[in-house]
Design a protein around this motif. Structure first.
Motif, PDB file in Angstrom:
ATOM      1  N   ASP A 109     -20.352  -1.723  11.604  1.00 42.38           N
ATOM      2  CA  ASP A 109     -19.950  -2.525  10.438  1.00 42.38           C
ATOM      3  C   ASP A 109     -21.087  -3.460  10.035  1.00 42.38           C
ATOM      4  O   ASP A 109     -20.878  -4.619   9.702  1.00 42.38           O
ATOM      5  CB  ASP A 109     -18.689  -3.360  10.720  1.00 42.38           C
ATOM      6  CG  ASP A 109     -17.457  -2.511  10.933  1.00 42.38           C
ATOM      7  OD1 ASP A 109     -17.435  -1.372  10.428  1.00 42.38           O
ATOM      8  OD2 ASP A 109     -16.521  -2.973  11.605  1.00 42.38           O
ATOM      9  N   GLU A 162     -24.116  -5.147   7.952  1.00 51.48           N
ATOM     10  CA  GLU A 162     -24.440  -5.485   6.567  1.00 51.48           C
ATOM     11  C   GLU A 162     -25.729  -6.307   6.606  1.00 51.48           C
ATOM     12  O   GLU A 162     -25.797  -7.330   7.283  1.00 51.48           O
ATOM     13  CB  GLU A 162     -23.315  -6.306   5.944  1.00 51.48           C
ATOM     14  CG  GLU A 162     -23.565  -6.685   4.512  1.00 51.48           C
ATOM     15  CD  GLU A 162     -22.438  -7.515   3.925  1.00 51.48           C
ATOM     16  OE1 GLU A 162     -22.424  -7.640   2.689  1.00 51.48           O
ATOM     17  OE2 GLU A 162     -21.598  -8.059   4.672  1.00 51.48           O
ATOM     18  N   HIS A 206     -20.714  -6.138  13.915  1.00 51.50           N
ATOM     19  CA  HIS A 206     -19.899  -6.217  15.114  1.00 51.50           C
ATOM     20  C   HIS A 206     -20.748  -5.638  16.239  1.00 51.50           C
ATOM     21  O   HIS A 206     -21.475  -4.663  16.039  1.00 51.50           O
ATOM     22  CB  HIS A 206     -18.604  -5.410  14.978  1.00 51.50           C
ATOM     23  CG  HIS A 206     -17.560  -6.104  14.181  1.00 51.50           C
ATOM     24  ND1 HIS A 206     -17.390  -5.899  12.833  1.00 51.50           N
ATOM     25  CD2 HIS A 206     -16.623  -7.016  14.547  1.00 51.50           C
ATOM     26  CE1 HIS A 206     -16.387  -6.646  12.398  1.00 51.50           C
ATOM     27  NE2 HIS A 206     -15.908  -7.341  13.422  1.00 51.50           N
ATOM     28  N   ARG A 262     -18.142 -10.429  16.495  1.00 51.05           N
ATOM     29  CA  ARG A 262     -18.779 -10.494  15.176  1.00 51.05           C
ATOM     30  C   ARG A 262     -19.983 -11.417  15.293  1.00 51.05           C
ATOM     31  O   ARG A 262     -19.880 -12.516  15.839  1.00 51.05           O
ATOM     32  CB  ARG A 262     -17.794 -11.037  14.136  1.00 51.05           C
ATOM     33  CG  ARG A 262     -18.335 -11.092  12.731  1.00 51.05           C
ATOM     34  CD  ARG A 262     -18.443  -9.726  12.129  1.00 51.05           C
ATOM     35  NE  ARG A 262     -18.794  -9.824  10.717  1.00 51.05           N
ATOM     36  CZ  ARG A 262     -19.336  -8.854  10.034  1.00 51.05           C
ATOM     37  NH1 ARG A 262     -19.572  -7.694  10.579  1.00 51.05           N
ATOM     38  NH2 ARG A 262     -19.628  -9.003   8.767  1.00 51.05           N
TER      39      ARG A 262
END
Length: 144
Positions: A65, A67, A93, A104
């Motif tokens: 995940d 970004e 994550h 996170r």
């Protein structure tokens, strides 16, 4: 060959979108100058294609995940090479076995790149140094 701002911006975009999407190694290697590679991360320094492949396998199996949000790219072009200062926010994550949950993370990375023109005119990363990696506020904690 002369590097253009367009080729440099395309390289930056391809690099970070490739990391986000966990693109296959065969799509990431052409973004690098494998003959003169020098990459410094907090956890290791890479100078060979084999070292890069090992690092890439590790980060794509540890972080998900992802970004990468590019905040700033400062470029100084000198014909067939460019020096870049790149600031990027990295969110992901992270799962470390055998933990029951992932964590996170959110960091601001300041990087220095040296980009060179390949034979086909495509910009390639020759030197990539993470100068700082600073935690930033995030709605953090652990997630199941």
């Amino acid at each position: 060959m002369t590097l253009t701002d367009t080729a440099i911006q395309e390289l930056v975009q391809l690099w970070f979108s490739g990391l986000n999407e966990h693109r296959p190694m065969v799509r990431m290697l052409p973004l690098l100058d494998l003959e003169h590679l020098h990459m410094e991360f907090p956890e290791s320094t890479l100078t060979t294609p084999e070292e890069f492949e090992g690092w890439y396998r590790t980060v794509t199996s540890t972080f998900f995940d992802q970004e990468h949000i590019v905040e700033e790219v400062l470029t100084e072009v000198q014909e067939d090479r460019a020096n870049l200062s790149v600031t990027v926010v990295w969110k992901a994550h992270e799962w470390k076995a055998p933990a029951p949950f992932s964590t996170r993370i959110a960091m601001r990375a300041v990087q220095e790149w040296t980009v060179v023109a390949g034979e086909n005119g495509q910009a390639r990363i020759q030197r990539y140094v993470v100068k700082s990696l600073t935690p930033i506020g995030e709605e953090g904690g652990t997630h199941g």
